[in-house]
Design a protein around this motif. Structure first.
Motif, PDB file in Angstrom:
ATOM      1  N   PHE A 303     -11.851 -34.353  -5.546  1.00  0.00           N
ATOM      2  CA  PHE A 303     -10.789 -33.401  -5.958  1.00  0.00           C
ATOM      3  C   PHE A 303      -9.493 -33.886  -6.414  1.00  0.00           C
ATOM      4  N   VAL A 304      -9.041 -33.058  -7.396  1.00  0.00           N
ATOM      5  CA  VAL A 304      -7.613 -33.186  -7.863  1.00  0.00           C
ATOM      6  C   VAL A 304      -6.611 -32.225  -7.580  1.00  0.00           C
ATOM      7  N   LEU A 305      -5.555 -32.284  -6.710  1.00  0.00           N
ATOM      8  CA  LEU A 305      -4.433 -31.254  -6.546  1.00  0.00           C
ATOM      9  C   LEU A 305      -3.610 -31.138  -7.372  1.00  0.00           C
ATOM     10  N   ALA A 306      -3.693 -30.091  -8.237  1.00  0.00           N
ATOM     11  CA  ALA A 306      -2.504 -29.951  -9.172  1.00  0.00           C
ATOM     12  C   ALA A 306      -1.597 -29.155  -8.527  1.00  0.00           C
ATOM     13  N   PRO A 307      -0.221 -29.104  -9.154  1.00  0.00           N
ATOM     14  CA  PRO A 307       0.784 -28.581  -8.487  1.00  0.00           C
ATOM     15  C   PRO A 307       0.562 -27.003  -8.221  1.00  0.00           C
ATOM     16  N   ALA A 308      -0.038 -26.106  -8.823  1.00  0.00           N
ATOM     17  CA  ALA A 308      -0.259 -24.779  -8.404  1.00  0.00           C
ATOM     18  C   ALA A 308      -1.249 -24.640  -7.330  1.00  0.00           C
ATOM     19  N   VAL A 309      -2.042 -25.670  -7.175  1.00  0.00           N
ATOM     20  CA  VAL A 309      -3.117 -25.781  -6.156  1.00  0.00           C
ATOM     21  C   VAL A 309      -2.221 -25.977  -4.771  1.00  0.00           C
ATOM     22  N   LEU A 310      -1.412 -26.771  -4.981  1.00  0.00           N
ATOM     23  CA  LEU A 310      -0.410 -27.458  -3.855  1.00  0.00           C
ATOM     24  C   LEU A 310       0.411 -26.223  -3.255  1.00  0.00           C
TER      25      LEU A 310
END
Length: 330
Positions: A303-310
């Motif tokens: 997974f990659v946690l983009a700023p919006a996901v964070l």
């Protein structure tokens, strides 16, 4: 998951153990103590043989608190169904341990007959079963207990990750949307991040399965499935938050820290700090992925946690650490 010790010899025991492999003592998990105790100090759950349950009973019935949440299970003469049932119950015990550890509000159908949590664990070998959630009832197709079937579905649906525990975290997450967001009147804050859940769910399902995920979805969603509808976005994000918290706690319990501030094994203030949690999590996952690749395996954490996901994960985190009281349905 925390590390546990045998109450007799203090050797390491795993969460699934009913016997200490060092001294041979019969041990059981005591939910009130959140620790392992000698089985002789209480009553063993009636599902010990049927489902490998190693929990003690806390009430008047024959089942422990975790097994009592299951409303429907396979018949005693369904050997294949019971095997999958045992695997599912083992995953559910881990889920309930984490719910307790996070002090999340929890009520079964006995406490809240209208909106409490319950599980229907059904076999699609005998009937059509759709894994999902509705008004507190989590339905799980026990075919997911078969590793071959689960991998086939993962590839067919282009999922990076598919486990029994993940299913249970996701579907229970739908219930926690009702408990933490809807009943608590936090809908506006939710909609600002996840979108308006009042949009037609049926239309969203049809659109999701008839077309590709939107371009650039990874910039705003933790998974492609989360793009379907705000409810699914929440459930995927909630489940992911539980993944992060549980794996971080396990790493801490075994003394694993990778270029980040080590979290305590107890839920101290550092675990309440979302930034500290993520600062620990990201280097840990990079190391775990590298270890997997050294074994010729796929990434453990794809997974990659983009700023919006964070931002969405932070929203979940803030609700969890607030430890709100349970509000019954209706």
């Amino acid at each position: 998951m925390r590390a546990f010790a045998c109450p007799h010899c203090s050797s390491l025991v795993h969460f699934e153990n009913s016997v200490c492999l060092n001294c041979g003592s019969e041990i059981s998990y005591s939910r009130p103590d959140r620790a392992f105790v000698l089985t002789s100090t209480g009553r063993q759950c009636a599902n010990l043989e049927r489902a490998g349950c190693n929990w003690l009973v806390t009430g008047d019935g024959e089942l422990c608190d975790c097994c009592a949440l299951t409303r429907t299970r396979p018949a005693d003469d369904d050997a294949d169904g019971l095997a999958a049932f045992a695997l599912t119950e083992a995953a559910k015990r881990r889920l309930l341990f984490q719910i307790d550890d996070l002090d999340l509000p929890l009520a079964g159908r006995r406490e809240d007959p209208v909106g409490g949590l319950a599980f229907d664990l059904l076999s699609s070998a005998h009937e059509q079963v759709v894994t999902g959630h509705e008004s507190g009832i989590v339905t799980l197709d026990l075919a997911e207990g078969d590793a071959g079937h689960r991998e086939q579905m993962r590839v067919q649906l282009a999922e990076p990750y598919r486990t029994l525990l993940g299913h249970l975290r996701h579907e229970t997450g739908h219930w926690y949307w009702e408990v933490l967001v809807d009943r608590a009147a936090r809908n506006e804050g939710f909609r600002a991040l996840f979108g308006d859940e009042r949009a037609s769910y049926a239309d969203a399902v049809e659109r999701h399965y008839s077309s590709e995920p939107p371009a650039g979805w990874a910039d705003a969603y933790v998974s492609a499935y989360a793009t379907m509808h705000p409810w699914e976005d929440w459930a995927e994000t909630f489940a992911h938050y539980l993944h992060v918290r549980d794996t971080s706690q396990t790493a801490s319990a075994f003394g694993i820290s990778v270029h980040g501030p080590a979290l305590e094994s107890e839920p101290e203030e550092s675990e309440k700090d979302f930034d500290a949690l993520i600062e620990t999590w990201l280097p840990l996952t990079a190391a775990l992925n590298a270890v997997n690749r050294s074994m010729g395996l796929d990434d453990l954490y794809p997974f990659v946690l983009a700023p919006a996901v964070l931002d969405k994960l932070r929203f979940v985190h803030d609700l969890v650490v607030a430890r709100p009281a349970y509000v019954p349905a209706g």
